[in-house]
Design a protein around this motif. Structure first.
Motif, PDB file in Angstrom:
ATOM      1  N   GLN A 114      44.498  21.752  43.461  1.00  0.00           N
ATOM      2  CA  GLN A 114      44.547  21.965  45.056  1.00  0.00           C
ATOM      3  C   GLN A 114      43.220  22.358  44.892  1.00  0.00           C
ATOM      4  OE1 GLN A 114      46.327  20.087  46.997  1.00  0.00           O
ATOM      5  NE2 GLN A 114      47.667  20.089  44.687  1.00  0.00           N
ATOM      6  N   LEU A 115      42.338  23.334  44.290  1.00  0.00           N
ATOM      7  CA  LEU A 115      41.067  23.925  44.637  1.00  0.00           C
ATOM      8  C   LEU A 115      39.970  22.408  43.497  1.00  0.00           C
ATOM      9  CD1 LEU A 115      42.295  27.073  43.241  1.00  0.00           C
ATOM     10  CD2 LEU A 115      41.873  26.399  45.749  1.00  0.00           C
ATOM     11  N   SER A 116      38.781  22.736  44.726  1.00  0.00           N
ATOM     12  CA  SER A 116      37.808  22.023  43.964  1.00  0.00           C
ATOM     13  C   SER A 116      36.882  22.321  43.257  1.00  0.00           C
ATOM     14  CB  SER A 116      37.359  21.003  45.057  1.00  0.00           C
ATOM     15  OG  SER A 116      37.063  21.377  46.201  1.00  0.00           O
ATOM     16  N   HIS A 117      36.835  23.698  42.942  1.00  0.00           N
ATOM     17  CA  HIS A 117      35.657  24.328  42.642  1.00  0.00           C
ATOM     18  C   HIS A 117      36.277  25.159  41.206  1.00  0.00           C
ATOM     19  CE1 HIS A 117      33.927  23.433  46.266  1.00  0.00           C
ATOM     20  NE2 HIS A 117      32.690  22.744  45.434  1.00  0.00           N
ATOM     21  N   VAL A 118      37.596  24.947  41.290  1.00  0.00           N
ATOM     22  CA  VAL A 118      38.027  25.022  39.691  1.00  0.00           C
ATOM     23  C   VAL A 118      38.868  24.490  38.748  1.00  0.00           C
ATOM     24  CG1 VAL A 118      39.935  26.549  38.447  1.00  0.00           C
ATOM     25  CG2 VAL A 118      38.894  27.774  41.292  1.00  0.00           C
ATOM     26  N   ARG A 119      38.316  24.413  37.222  1.00  0.00           N
ATOM     27  CA  ARG A 119      39.162  23.470  36.887  1.00  0.00           C
ATOM     28  C   ARG A 119      38.937  24.232  35.219  1.00  0.00           C
ATOM     29  NH1 ARG A 119      34.436  19.257  35.198  1.00  0.00           N
ATOM     30  NH2 ARG A 119      33.260  21.071  34.320  1.00  0.00           N
ATOM     31  N   VAL A 120      40.788  24.220  35.595  1.00  0.00           N
ATOM     32  CA  VAL A 120      41.611  24.298  34.364  1.00  0.00           C
ATOM     33  C   VAL A 120      41.155  23.660  32.856  1.00  0.00           C
ATOM     34  CG1 VAL A 120      43.452  25.602  33.399  1.00  0.00           C
ATOM     35  CG2 VAL A 120      43.099  25.386  36.038  1.00  0.00           C
ATOM     36  N   ARG A 121      40.399  24.201  31.602  1.00  0.00           N
ATOM     37  CA  ARG A 121      40.349  23.849  30.672  1.00  0.00           C
ATOM     38  C   ARG A 121      41.221  24.315  29.459  1.00  0.00           C
ATOM     39  NH1 ARG A 121      35.430  22.327  29.934  1.00  0.00           N
ATOM     40  NH2 ARG A 121      36.081  21.150  28.356  1.00  0.00           N
ATOM     41  N   GLY A 122      42.433  24.440  29.874  1.00  0.00           N
ATOM     42  CA  GLY A 122      43.475  25.220  28.285  1.00  0.00           C
ATOM     43  C   GLY A 122      43.767  26.536  29.119  1.00  0.00           C
ATOM     44  N   LEU A 123      44.185  27.020  28.079  1.00  0.00           N
ATOM     45  CA  LEU A 123      45.318  28.578  28.351  1.00  0.00           C
ATOM     46  C   LEU A 123      44.766  29.041  26.864  1.00  0.00           C
ATOM     47  CD1 LEU A 123      48.890  26.715  27.408  1.00  0.00           C
ATOM     48  CD2 LEU A 123      47.799  27.234  29.185  1.00  0.00           C
ATOM     49  N   MET A 124      45.351  30.437  27.180  1.00  0.00           N
ATOM     50  CA  MET A 124      44.455  31.543  26.182  1.00  0.00           C
ATOM     51  C   MET A 124      45.932  32.223  25.717  1.00  0.00           C
ATOM     52  SD  MET A 124      43.354  34.866  26.707  1.00  0.00           S
ATOM     53  CE  MET A 124      42.390  36.344  26.908  1.00  0.00           C
ATOM     54  N   THR A 125      45.886  33.474  24.676  1.00  0.00           N
ATOM     55  CA  THR A 125      46.047  34.361  24.597  1.00  0.00           C
ATOM     56  C   THR A 125      46.150  35.179  24.271  1.00  0.00           C
ATOM     57  OG1 THR A 125      48.930  34.230  24.597  1.00  0.00           O
ATOM     58  CG2 THR A 125      47.893  33.479  23.057  1.00  0.00           C
ATOM     59  N   MET A 126      46.771  36.389  24.680  1.00  0.00           N
ATOM     60  CA  MET A 126      46.098  37.575  23.153  1.00  0.00           C
ATOM     61  C   MET A 126      47.961  37.970  22.380  1.00  0.00           C
ATOM     62  SD  MET A 126      43.556  39.804  24.380  1.00  0.00           S
ATOM     63  CE  MET A 126      44.122  41.330  24.469  1.00  0.00           C
ATOM     64  N   ALA A 127      47.663  37.664  20.467  1.00  0.00           N
ATOM     65  CA  ALA A 127      48.874  37.864  20.283  1.00  0.00           C
ATOM     66  C   ALA A 127      49.594  39.447  20.104  1.00  0.00           C
ATOM     67  CB  ALA A 127      48.747  37.064  18.634  1.00  0.00           C
ATOM     68  N   HIS A 134      38.585  33.118  30.363  1.00  0.00           N
ATOM     69  CA  HIS A 134      39.471  33.758  29.602  1.00  0.00           C
ATOM     70  C   HIS A 134      40.339  34.077  30.189  1.00  0.00           C
ATOM     71  CE1 HIS A 134      37.062  32.780  25.975  1.00  0.00           C
ATOM     72  NE2 HIS A 134      36.537  32.384  26.565  1.00  0.00           N
ATOM     73  N   SER A 135      40.751  34.806  31.425  1.00  0.00           N
ATOM     74  CA  SER A 135      41.280  35.733  31.721  1.00  0.00           C
ATOM     75  C   SER A 135      42.315  35.174  32.977  1.00  0.00           C
ATOM     76  CB  SER A 135      40.681  36.899  30.852  1.00  0.00           C
ATOM     77  OG  SER A 135      39.723  37.108  31.844  1.00  0.00           O
ATOM     78  N   LEU A 136      42.519  33.998  34.227  1.00  0.00           N
ATOM     79  CA  LEU A 136      42.923  33.513  35.037  1.00  0.00           C
ATOM     80  C   LEU A 136      44.673  33.762  35.426  1.00  0.00           C
ATOM     81  CD1 LEU A 136      42.758  33.283  38.117  1.00  0.00           C
ATOM     82  CD2 LEU A 136      42.344  30.861  37.295  1.00  0.00           C
ATOM     83  N   TYR A 137      44.961  34.402  35.637  1.00  0.00           N
ATOM     84  CA  TYR A 137      46.811  34.288  35.952  1.00  0.00           C
ATOM     85  C   TYR A 137      47.053  35.050  37.419  1.00  0.00           C
ATOM     86  CZ  TYR A 137      46.882  39.771  34.882  1.00  0.00           C
ATOM     87  OH  TYR A 137      46.288  40.831  34.664  1.00  0.00           O
ATOM     88  N   GLU A 138      46.383  35.045  37.665  1.00  0.00           N
ATOM     89  CA  GLU A 138      46.685  35.421  39.380  1.00  0.00           C
ATOM     90  C   GLU A 138      46.271  34.648  40.742  1.00  0.00           C
ATOM     91  OE1 GLU A 138      47.450  39.206  40.931  1.00  0.00           O
ATOM     92  OE2 GLU A 138      45.993  40.034  39.216  1.00  0.00           O
ATOM     93  N   GLU A 139      46.848  34.099  41.089  1.00  0.00           N
ATOM     94  CA  GLU A 139      46.676  32.593  42.789  1.00  0.00           C
ATOM     95  C   GLU A 139      45.687  33.386  43.234  1.00  0.00           C
ATOM     96  OE1 GLU A 139      50.048  30.873  44.200  1.00  0.00           O
ATOM     97  OE2 GLU A 139      49.033  30.955  45.983  1.00  0.00           O
ATOM     98  N   ARG A 140      45.817  34.894  43.698  1.00  0.00           N
ATOM     99  CA  ARG A 140      44.970  34.985  44.552  1.00  0.00           C
ATOM    100  C   ARG A 140      43.329  34.798  43.356  1.00  0.00           C
ATOM    101  NH1 ARG A 140      44.378  41.343  44.082  1.00  0.00           N
ATOM    102  NH2 ARG A 140      45.406  41.772  41.900  1.00  0.00           N
ATOM    103  N   HIS A 141      43.552  35.577  42.890  1.00  0.00           N
ATOM    104  CA  HIS A 141      41.904  35.774  42.188  1.00  0.00           C
ATOM    105  C   HIS A 141      42.040  34.082  41.756  1.00  0.00           C
ATOM    106  CE1 HIS A 141      43.038  39.574  40.329  1.00  0.00           C
ATOM    107  NE2 HIS A 141      43.030  39.217  41.379  1.00  0.00           N
ATOM    108  N   ALA A 142      42.541  32.812  41.731  1.00  0.00           N
ATOM    109  CA  ALA A 142      42.059  31.419  41.258  1.00  0.00           C
ATOM    110  C   ALA A 142      41.131  31.376  42.823  1.00  0.00           C
ATOM    111  CB  ALA A 142      43.461  30.102  40.902  1.00  0.00           C
ATOM    112  N   ARG A 143      41.944  31.482  43.747  1.00  0.00           N
ATOM    113  CA  ARG A 143      41.663  30.770  45.270  1.00  0.00           C
ATOM    114  C   ARG A 143      39.784  31.437  45.004  1.00  0.00           C
ATOM    115  NH1 ARG A 143      45.346  27.928  47.956  1.00  0.00           N
ATOM    116  NH2 ARG A 143      47.300  28.591  47.476  1.00  0.00           N
ATOM    117  N   LYS A 144      39.627  33.280  45.179  1.00  0.00           N
ATOM    118  CA  LYS A 144      38.545  33.687  44.927  1.00  0.00           C
ATOM    119  C   LYS A 144      37.239  33.322  43.946  1.00  0.00           C
ATOM    120  CE  LYS A 144      38.531  37.428  47.915  1.00  0.00           C
ATOM    121  NZ  LYS A 144      39.183  39.486  48.172  1.00  0.00           N
TER     122      LYS A 144
END
Ligand SMILES: *Cc1c(COP(=O)(O)O)cnc(C)c1O
Length: 233
Positions: free
Chosen positions: A148-161, A95-105
């Protein structure tokens, strides 16, 4: 009241709030946040009908997911690069991806594990300095990177209020739902079709989130803490 009964009560209430808001209760998944409890409490929640669990530390995620492999495990915590293979190994949804370097990892780790990792992008809608997540204006850029990343699929958004403030929570949830709609309308049809998740709402504010369109609520204390006092918004 035990954990089993508390889960059942939360599930009944989620269904009730859905119906009152003109929504189908089947659209909202309850993630039981088990980060403060041990495996026995997870077992009790399963008996009460819980099948989705959220953890914020990779070690507890791995441990509990191994004990309860038939349940669905969600990672909702802060991501550290070196723990990404462990997270990818156990989490159905991050649920908690927000950095490009983590997306690549995550892409690398998922490729190595032979899976496509479902993720949500965490957004700091309220702009509080203490909160992690992308500024709303930066979400499109990370979506492009993930595309561009074939093994990552973005399913939506998450937030904490922001906590304990009804208006601020309402604004954050509505803001996230609007952002999702705008981004979705600009997507390729195949991407838009799976960009359907809105993870928002916790023990105190999930009702407000369901009314704003949440598809996932993350509830810890209302299920696992018998001292939790429910003061509904
Ligand atoms: C702990 C936690 C929750 C659950 O919070 P409660 O107030 O116990 O319901 C939800 N989401 C995230 C990201 C958390 O860290």
């Amino acid at each position: 009241m035990g954990i089993e009964q508390r889960f059942e009560r939360v599930a009944d209430e989620v269904a009730e709030v859905c119906r009152a808001a003109g929504r189908n209760p089947g659209e909202v998944r309850i993630v039981a946040v088990s980060k403060t409890v041990g495996p026995e409490a997870v077992r009790q929640a399963v008996t009460g009908g819980a099948h989705d669990f959220g953890e914020n530390r990779p070690d507890s995620l791995m441990e509990k997911a191994a004990l309860y492999p038939d349940e669905t495990w969600h990672f909702i915590g802060n991501i550290q690069s070196r723990r990404i293979p462990a997270i990818v190994g156990s989490a159905t949804l991050i649920h908690s991806l927000y950095e490009e370097r983590h997306a690549r990892k995550i892409d690398e780790a998922a490729a190595a594990a032979g899976k496509v990792q479902d993720v949500l992008l965490e957004v700091n809608v309220s702009g509080e300095a203490s909160k992690s997540g992308l500024a709303p204006d930066d979400v499109a850029k990370l979506l492009d990177v993930c595309g561009q990343l074939s093994h990552v699929r973005v399913r939506g958004l998450m937030t904490m209020a922001p906590r304990g403030e009804r208006c601020a929570a309402h604004d954050a949830f509505e803001g996230l739902a609007r952002l999702q709609a705008v981004l979705r309308s600009g997507m390729r049809a195949d991407r838009a079709a799976v960009f359907d998740g809105l993870s928002m709402g916790m023990s105190e504010d999930w009702r407000e989130a369901v009314r704003a369109g949440a598809t996932i609520v993350r509830i810890g204390r209302a299920i696992f803490d018998d001292a939790f006092e429910d003061v509904p918004f």
